[in-house]
Design a protein around this motif. Structure first.
Motif, short mmCIF file in Angstrom:
data_model
loop_
_atom_site.label_atom_id
_atom_site.label_comp_id
_atom_site.label_asym_id
_atom_site.label_seq_id
_atom_site.Cartn_x
_atom_site.Cartn_y
_atom_site.Cartn_z
N PRO A 58 2.76 -25.54 5.84
CA PRO A 58 2.66 -24.93 4.51
C PRO A 58 1.53 -23.91 4.44
N ALA A 59 0.51 -24.13 5.24
CA ALA A 59 -0.60 -23.17 5.24
C ALA A 59 -0.14 -21.86 5.85
N PHE A 60 0.56 -21.89 6.94
CA PHE A 60 1.03 -20.66 7.56
C PHE A 60 2.12 -20.00 6.75
N ALA A 61 2.85 -20.84 6.03
CA ALA A 61 3.97 -20.30 5.26
C ALA A 61 3.55 -19.28 4.23
N VAL A 62 2.31 -19.36 3.77
CA VAL A 62 1.91 -18.39 2.76
C VAL A 62 1.46 -17.07 3.36
N LEU A 63 1.39 -17.02 4.66
CA LEU A 63 0.92 -15.79 5.30
C LEU A 63 2.06 -14.88 5.67
N VAL A 115 -4.27 -14.53 12.74
CA VAL A 115 -4.93 -15.84 12.73
C VAL A 115 -4.71 -16.57 14.05
N LEU A 116 -3.48 -16.56 14.52
CA LEU A 116 -3.18 -17.31 15.74
C LEU A 116 -3.84 -16.69 16.97
N ASN A 154 -6.25 -1.32 12.94
CA ASN A 154 -7.67 -1.05 13.09
C ASN A 154 -8.43 -2.37 13.24
N ARG A 155 -9.43 -2.39 14.10
CA ARG A 155 -10.07 -3.68 14.35
C ARG A 155 -10.90 -4.20 13.20
N ASN A 156 -11.37 -3.30 12.36
CA ASN A 156 -12.09 -3.79 11.19
C ASN A 156 -11.13 -4.43 10.22
N THR A 157 -9.95 -3.83 10.16
CA THR A 157 -8.92 -4.43 9.32
C THR A 157 -8.62 -5.84 9.82
N VAL A 158 -8.65 -5.97 11.15
CA VAL A 158 -8.37 -7.29 11.72
C VAL A 158 -9.35 -8.32 11.17
N ARG A 159 -10.59 -7.96 11.20
CA ARG A 159 -11.61 -8.91 10.76
C ARG A 159 -11.43 -9.32 9.32
N SER A 160 -11.21 -8.33 8.48
CA SER A 160 -11.11 -8.68 7.07
C SER A 160 -9.81 -9.43 6.79
N LYS A 161 -8.74 -9.01 7.45
CA LYS A 161 -7.48 -9.71 7.23
C LYS A 161 -7.58 -11.15 7.70
N TYR A 162 -8.29 -11.31 8.78
CA TYR A 162 -8.44 -12.66 9.32
C TYR A 162 -9.11 -13.58 8.31
N ALA A 163 -10.20 -13.08 7.78
CA ALA A 163 -10.94 -13.91 6.82
C ALA A 163 -10.07 -14.23 5.62
N ARG A 164 -9.38 -13.18 5.13
CA ARG A 164 -8.55 -13.42 3.95
C ARG A 164 -7.41 -14.37 4.24
N ALA A 165 -6.87 -14.25 5.42
CA ALA A 165 -5.75 -15.12 5.77
C ALA A 165 -6.20 -16.57 5.84
#
Lengths: 751, 183
Positions: free
Chosen positions: B128-133, B141-142, B161-172
């Motif tokens: 269910p946690a992954f389902a919202v992503l 994330v993986l 972009n790698r900065n996008t990666v970081r922020s997306k990761y945190a948000r995810a």
């Protein structure tokens, strides 16, 4: 909670995020059985070895049901010597000839080919008085052929069939795992119609059969009438006529081709007076005039402007044919490009015309003045749309292949087409184009047929084993006709594993049964229906090399022992295993050397070196029931040989009994390569050891060091003998010439 | 596994002789759990995950001769797997789009119970946690949490972009945490 709220809650709590991470890391879902390491290992072990295949997997959505992997099972090399005991057998049993002239509703198309093949004997001609009714029969046959090839169209809604099949293939990917239950057993209803079946040749059995062979066959009998060629020669002479070695027209060695009379492209060609070279590095074609060891560049031409890369070339009279490709771009897909040049004036090649066809270049053939070009085109399944034919039908000669030239097999599980075009070099006309929705792991072109073999390995079923689907097309003067389809279990090593003879197709394959490897020799008729088979040969081994020579077949399998098997194929309904010879190492390439000898080039697996060294073997096959290994030679320090990767790299001068190829090796810190030339000398006494073996030895005539980093067996090097001089060409690097009396260097531009 | 042993195994597997399957299997053993986990959560169901892993393994076996860097086996095979996953995700999205236009937005935000993503994995807590992503968020994330890749590597693989990666990761991760809390 909506997104906004989520966003607000997200900013910041590092600890909680770290915890989330940990939770993810700690999760341990149950791994499915199929993905467990031991099962993966088992699946990898079962993969067939296959030659390099460039058919793209693009768009097939990772559906790996047709994957090719190299997996040489080092099995004892058994060299099966199949020799023409047929002489004797032929007398006793009437042979069924599907291509008979007696008006049977058979493929008359196969007969003219028989007449052209030096190793095929038209049954009728042998029974009737020589030359009596043959003239009339021949013209009747020509008429029949013309009729057969008048209409080569394929009826049916082929565009729709193609779309449906591709869509289904794409669909199957997203379904749950389905076990299609495609078991090997289902594919082989042997009990029904396979008259001949032998069993695994254990050592004892082999010994027994040897005795049986010796006891029951009278050796040394003179050739019975129905085997005598017009010249009235003996069996020996017939064998001399059969090798599909480089024929010497004019006075030069031509490319080593699979089928005599069917030319194949290469990176270097000669017509005796000139050498034509395609240099991949600079993308230039160079023409050198040669004579008495001297060579001089007289002309050159850049790659045709529309071509992104070149692959091979042909010289046909005064026409130079360059085959290459155009890389895919956003707008266009990958295409093969063929360009023709008029080189009547060798110093000024003149561009004449060009054409294209979809796909990656596979190979090409020229026979009877017609150029046949083969390519593989992978459909991008994600883009297919029923109304837009171009999304799933390939193009050739600038247009979509017409619907009546698209061949789709029912139940085909393929997302690639094999595209064939034929072009008349004399008239400059496009003759035919065909697109088959079929894979092409192995292509074999005989003088009248095109055989395509596709290995099918269905990952969905978890059953061990592969099957090979065969498609046969007949061709004549550029027209290509669908002829037959069939299947065999297992897979074929390469194009030498198949041989068309008198309308029959003989082949040797490796298959799996109950997780074990076996090998089989099949004889199929002109409709690819099974006539006979010898199964369960050499358990645990796989085929390493095959050579069919008329009524005789030889093949090597390898695992631990190294038997060289010989089979008598004179009676297609009753092939007979004649015996086997155990020798160390195995041959990966077999070449008929002369009437009594078979040359094998392969690996010395019993040697002291950590990597198998290249080894030459000469077999005396004058008495097929008692094959002997006359001599061997290990090329110490060499682990790769160009001929073993590409048979066209083999140079063979039948008249002189001289052969050559490049070899490569590596030491601790360097890599090196050489071009070596040998001759087999009977009763030679190169050394005391050789003399002890008796009967002959290999004499090394030349060892020419090639410049460069020993790039993998020096694949871009070819040797050719023209008018008493040997020229070694390393494309893009240089040429070295030698006289053939003492192999002294005459001129070199290589170093 | 020490680097040397790994390099040895890679060489052995590349030879494509009788010892190759065992060598490859030894390498595979180091990564297979992670590979499957990655595929499972990225694609949301066992069948797709099995397919993707299977395909990636075969590709890897075939292409191991081309593996340049030493010790890069894990990154390399994950790369291959990611390609397979992305492809499959795209197919599933396209499928959904065809079935119900405009479903894409829905899909990005939550798991549709009737889609391939919704099938199976009843008992898995993380589902269910992954389902919202979104698919991309899952991949990020993986790759980070399971694959252990750096953000620039992930950026390369996913073409962002790698900065996008970081922020997306945190948000995810945050989204996932919230989703689990809400259960």
């Amino acid at each position: 909670m909506d997104n906004k709220e989520m966003e607000n809650n997200i900013s910041g709590n590092e600890g909680e995020l770290a915890e989330m991470e940990k939770q993810i890391r700690d999760a341990a879902p149950e791994i499915p059985e199929s993905l467990k390491p031991e099962n993966i290992e088992a699946r990898l072990k079962a993969l067939p070895e296959s030659p390099e295949n460039r058919s793209g997997e693009r768009g097939s959505g990772g559906a790996s049901s047709v994957r090719r992997f190299v997996y040489p099972l080092l099995a004892a090399a058994s060299l099966f010597l199949v020799f023409g005991i047929g002489l004797f057998v032929g007398k006793s049993a009437p042979r069924r000839n599907p291509a008979g002239l007696n008006g049977a509703a058979q493929e008359a198309a196969s007969v003219p080919g028989d007449r052209q093949q030096s190793d095929a004997l038209p049954a009728e001609a042998t029974e009737a008085a020589a030359g009596d009714a043959s003239a009339a029969d021949l013209s009747a046959l020509e008429a029949e052929n013309d009729a057969l090839f008048a209409d080569t169209s394929i009826p049916g809604k082929n565009y729709e069939k193609a779309y449906d099949l591709l869509a289904a293939y794409k669909e199957s990917y997203s379904h749950d795992y389905v076990d299609n239950g495609y078991w090997i057993e289902d594919a082989i209803p042997e009990e029904e119609y396979l008259p001949a079946e032998s069993f695994v040749m254990t050592e004892e059995a082999a010994a027994d059969s040897f005795d049986a062979a010796n006891g029951s066959f009278a050796t040394g009998a003179s050739a019975p009438a129905d085997y005598a060629p017009a010249s009235g020669g003996s069996m020996q002479n017939r064998q001399a006529a059969t090798p599909s070695a480089a024929p010497k027209e004019g006075d030069y060695t031509d490319t080593n081709v699979r089928t005599e009379g069917v030319a194949e492209g290469d990176i270097v060609k000669t017509d005796g007076k000139y050498i034509y070279e395609y240099d991949e590095r600079t993308e230039r074609i160079r023409i050198y005039q040669i004579g008495k060891g001297d060579f001089e560049q007289v002309g050159s031409v850049n790659l045709f402007k529309d071509m992104d890369y070149g692959r091979e070339l042909f010289i046909s009279g005064d026409q130079l044919v360059i085959l290459g490709g155009v890389e895919a771009s956003r707008k266009e897909r990958e295409k093969v490009c063929v360009a023709l040049y008029d080189v009547t004036d060798r110093t000024k090649p003149k561009f004449m015309t060009s054409f294209m066809q979809d796909g990656y270049y596979h190979s090409a053939r020229i026979t009877d003045g017609i150029l046949y070009t083969f390519s593989t085109y992978a459909v991008n399944l994600e883009n297919i749309a029923k109304e837009m034919h171009s999304t799933y039908i390939p193009e050739a000669f600038g247009d979509l292949v017409p619907e009546d030239r698209v061949m789709v097999q029912e139940d085909s599980r393929n997302s690639s087409y094999f595209v064939i075009t034929s072009f008349d070099l004399e008239t400059g006309e496009e003759v035919d184009a065909k697109a088959l929705l079929a894979g092409g792991d192995t292509l074999y072109v005989s003088t009248q047929s095109i055989f395509l073999a596709d290995v099918v390995y269905d990952w969905n079923t978890w059953s061990y084993g592969t099957t090979t689907e065969l498609v046969k097309l007949s061709y004549r003067k550029g027209k290509i006709r669908r002829a037959a389809e069939g299947t065999i279990p297992g897979y074929l090593k390469d194009q030498y594993s198949l041989d068309e003879y008198n309308g029959y197709l003989r082949l040797v394959c490796t298959y799996q049964d109950d997780y074990e490897d076996y090998n089989a020799l099949y004889i199929l008729d002109d409709e690819l229906e099974r006539v006979s088979v010898i199964r369960k040969l050499a358990e645990g081994e796989t085929v390493r090399s095959v050579r069919f020579m008329g009524d005789t077949g030889y093949f090597v399998t390898f695992r631990q022992t190294d038997p060289l098997f010989s089979v008598d194929l004179s009676d297609p309904e009753n092939p007979e295993l004649l015996g086997y010879l155990k020798i160390p190492g195995f041959s990966a390439y077999l070449h008929p050397y002369d009437a009594n000898h078979l040359l094998g080039i392969g690996y010395d697996t019993d040697g002291p070196s950590w990597e198998d060294e290249i080894k030459l073997s000469m077999f005396d096959v004058s008495d097929p029931s008692d094959v002997k290994e006359v001599c061997t030679k290990v090329l110490r320090g060499y682990y790769g040989a160009s001929v073993l990767e590409n048979s066209r790299a083999f140079m063979f001068d039948q008249e002189r009994g001289v052969f050559g190829f490049s070899v490569s090796g590596e030491g601790w810190e360097d890599e090196y390569s050489e071009y070596v030339v040998f001759r087999f000398e009977e009763n030679g006494e190169e050394s005391a050891r050789e003399a002890l073996r008796g009967k002959g030895s290999f004499k090394r005539l030349l060892s020419y060091e090639l410049p460069g980093d020993g790039d993998e067996s020096a694949m871009d090097t070819r040797g050719m003998i023209a008018e008493d001089y040997l020229y070694i060409v390393k494309t893009g690097v240089g040429i070295a010439s030698f006289n053939t009396s003492g192999y002294g260097l005459v001129k070199e531009t290589m170093q | 596994m020490e680097k040397e042993r790994m390099n040895e195994l890679v060489k052995q597997a590349a030879k494509k002789d009788s010892g190759s399957p065992a060598a490859f299997a030894a390498l595979y053993e180091e990564v297979y759990r992670g590979l499957y986990k990655h595929a499972l959560y990225a694609l949301g169901n066992v069948q797709d995950a099995e397919n993707a892993c299977s395909d990636a393994v075969l590709d890897a076996y075939q292409g191991i001769g081309g593996l340049q860097e030493e010790g890069a086996f894990k990154a390399w095979i994950f790369r291959i797997l990611t390609m397979k996953i992305k492809k499959r995700q795209a197919q599933l999205i396209a499928e959904r789009e065809r079935l119900s236009p405009g479903a894409l937005e829905e899909y990005e935000g939550e798991a549709a119970a009737d889609s391939a993503y919704g099938r199976t994995l009843d008992r898995d807590q993380l589902k269910p946690a992954f389902a919202v992503l979104s698919p991309e968020e899952r991949n990020i994330v993986l790759l980070r949490a399971v694959g252990g890749f750096e953000s620039d590597e992930i950026g390369d693989l996913l073409e962002i972009n790698r900065n996008t990666v970081r922020s997306k990761y945190a948000r995810a991760l945050g989204k996932m945490r919230e989703a689990l809390k809400a259960e």
